[in-house]
Design an enzyme around this catalytic site. Structure first.
Site, mmCIF file in Angstrom:
data_model
loop_
_atom_site.group_PDB
_atom_site.id
_atom_site.type_symbol
_atom_site.label_atom_id
_atom_site.label_comp_id
_atom_site.label_asym_id
_atom_site.label_seq_id
_atom_site.Cartn_x
_atom_site.Cartn_y
_atom_site.Cartn_z
ATOM 1 N N LYS A 1 0.837 -1.209 0.000
ATOM 2 C CA LYS A 1 0.000 0.000 0.000
ATOM 3 C C LYS A 1 0.866 1.252 0.000
ATOM 4 C CE LYS A 1 0.999 1.115 4.404
ATOM 5 N NZ LYS A 1 1.801 2.270 4.768
ATOM 6 N N PRO B 1 8.930 -4.344 -0.868
ATOM 7 C CA PRO B 1 10.188 -4.125 -0.147
ATOM 8 C C PRO B 1 10.002 -4.196 1.371
ATOM 9 C CG PRO B 1 9.389 -2.082 -1.159
ATOM 10 C CD PRO B 1 8.532 -3.188 -1.678
ATOM 11 N N GLY C 1 7.902 1.022 4.369
ATOM 12 C CA GLY C 1 6.725 1.900 4.401
ATOM 13 C C GLY C 1 5.603 1.461 3.485
ATOM 14 N N MET C 2 5.654 0.214 2.992
ATOM 15 C CA MET C 2 4.596 -0.278 2.108
ATOM 16 C C MET C 2 3.798 -1.422 2.727
ATOM 17 S SD MET C 2 5.999 0.016 -1.728
ATOM 18 C CE MET C 2 4.331 -0.370 -2.284
ATOM 19 N N GLY D 1 4.617 -4.394 3.857
ATOM 20 C CA GLY D 1 4.897 -5.748 3.363
ATOM 21 C C GLY D 1 4.650 -6.806 4.426
ATOM 22 N N GLY D 2 5.078 -6.551 5.650
ATOM 23 C CA GLY D 2 4.848 -7.520 6.740
ATOM 24 C C GLY D 2 3.363 -7.704 6.988
ATOM 25 N N ASP E 1 -1.928 -2.194 10.192
ATOM 26 C CA ASP E 1 -2.187 -2.146 8.752
ATOM 27 C C ASP E 1 -2.714 -3.480 8.202
ATOM 28 O OD1 ASP E 1 -1.128 0.395 8.822
ATOM 29 O OD2 ASP E 1 0.807 -0.160 7.936
HETATM 30 O O1 C5P Z 1 0.628 -1.840 14.603
HETATM 31 P P1 C5P Z 1 2.057 -2.085 14.199
HETATM 32 O O2 C5P Z 1 2.674 -3.228 14.958
HETATM 33 O O3 C5P Z 1 2.234 -2.215 12.725
HETATM 34 O O4 C5P Z 1 2.849 -0.780 14.618
HETATM 35 C C1 C5P Z 1 4.248 -0.732 14.652
HETATM 36 C C2 C5P Z 1 4.706 0.466 15.463
HETATM 37 O O5 C5P Z 1 4.406 1.678 14.726
HETATM 38 C C3 C5P Z 1 4.036 0.654 16.797
HETATM 39 O O6 C5P Z 1 4.693 -0.095 17.787
HETATM 40 C C4 C5P Z 1 4.190 2.155 17.014
HETATM 41 O O7 C5P Z 1 5.490 2.482 17.450
HETATM 42 C C5 C5P Z 1 4.034 2.718 15.607
HETATM 43 N N1 C5P Z 1 2.644 3.124 15.316
HETATM 44 C C6 C5P Z 1 2.123 4.246 15.936
HETATM 45 N N2 C5P Z 1 0.839 4.632 15.680
HETATM 46 C C7 C5P Z 1 0.081 3.935 14.812
HETATM 47 C C8 C5P Z 1 0.595 2.796 14.138
HETATM 48 C C9 C5P Z 1 1.894 2.415 14.426
HETATM 49 O O8 C5P Z 1 2.810 4.897 16.741
HETATM 50 N N3 C5P Z 1 -1.167 4.343 14.562
#
Ligand code: C5P
Length: 303
Positions: A12, A97, A101-102, A104-105, A138
């Site tokens: 995305k 990648p 920032g896309m 992928g995970g 995401d």
């Molecule tokens: O939800 P996810 O595990 O993908 O988020 C990874 C990290 O990105 C979180 O631990 C947090 O540090 C940051 N994050 C955030 N606010 C969000 C989404 C992600 O601060 N709305």
């Protein structure tokens, strides 16, 4: 017994990403517009003894192996909820990648949920979207795809009316960025300025551009609060954005927490032209063309 199931899930870009203040739980409230693009990770699953996930493809050496891997966690969580043994062997083939920032995970987790549900024929009452939200902010979007507004920490989705198709050029970086580090950098920059972020909002002009299918208006309306923080950590990204803009892109922005940069083109041919010219930019590792919106995680073959 079901044979092999293959599922693909898209990456995305965030067409808008408005970030509110840091919450007590360590997340930030967001208002974002997710847009799924035609760059896919694939997972193939088959029954096997125990839970095993192998990773190959783009940046596989950077992907967390073992139980920390998001696809692994997704299969374990689904099996637990379905009250079955996670006897599955999975192979991930990455094209999105890694740490770029896309999401992928997140695509891998969504693909694994869809593949596990098809392999084990889990009951319809098991709500994959709520499992997805437990796995990452995401992941629900990677399941659904299309174009959608995300609120909360990004996991609460509302579909967006989006006419036509948009053509993107994605400039892949030689480096990676950690999402938590980029959010922390934004908090630091805001703190230094004594800034209290306002409640996050999705810009009206962006929603209008999507409803109209107007690529020029969309290009003007793209925005990302994390861009400043990503550039602060990777200053070379300014040169990458400038290079795409100089080549006539209708809009340019850092994708999510970066470092991938996304450029909006007029059409597919224009995207090819921008992509070809961008390969000369030293900060760029490689370039991809993609279109959006595309659907979320889908079974591509089974049997
Ligand atoms: O939800 P996810 O595990 O993908 O988020 C990874 C990290 O990105 C979180 O631990 C947090 O540090 C940051 N994050 C955030 N606010 C969000 C989404 C992600 O601060 N709305």
């Amino acid at each position: 017994m079901t044979g092999t199931i293959r599922v693909r899930a898209p990456g995305k870009v965030n067409l808008a990403l408005s970030v509110g203040p840091l919450r007590a739980d360590g997340y930030h409230d967001l208002a974002t517009v997710f847009h799924a693009v035609s760059l896919y990770d694939e997972i193939e699953v088959a029954e096997g003894a125990g839970l095993q996930v192998m990773v190959s493809g783009e940046g596989a050496d950077l992907v967390e192996p073992g139980p920390a891997n998001l696809a692994h966690r997704a299969l374990a969580l689904l099996a637990e909820r379905a009250e079955i043994r996670p006897d599955v062997h999975a192979t991930l083939v990455k094209a999105i990648p890694v740490a770029a920032g896309m999401a992928g995970g997140s695509a891998d987790a969504a693909a694994a949920l869809a593949a596990g549900a098809a392999l084990w024929r889990t009951r319809a009452e098991i709500d994959l979207t709520s499992l997805a939200a437990d796995l990452g902010s995401d992941v629900p979007f990677a399941l659904r795809g299309g174009t959608a507004v995300g609120t909360g920490r990004g996991e609460r989705l509302t579909p967006v009316l989006c006419r036509g198709e948009f053509h993107w050029v994605l400039a892949l970086s030689r480096t990676t960025l950690s999402t938590p580090a980029v959010y922390a950098e934004l908090d630091r920059l805001r703190g230094d300025r004594g800034e209290e972020p306002p409640p996050p909002v999705v810009p009206d002009d962006l929603m209008q551009a999507l409803r109209d299918g107007d690529a020029r208006a969309l290009g003007r309306a793209l925005s990302n609060d994390l861009q400043e923080a990503a550039i602060s950590l990777r200053p070379e990204l300014s040169r990458v954005l400038e290079a795409g803009t100089d080549l006539g892109a209708l809009g340019a922005l850092v994708s999510g927490s970066g470092p991938t940069c996304a450029f909006l083109a007029r059409d597919a041919d224009h995207a090819l032209d921008i992509a070809a010219a961008l390969t000369a930019t030293p900060e760029i590792r490689s370039v991809r063309c993609a279109r959006g919106p595309v659907p979320g995680a889908r079974v591509v073959t089974s049997g």
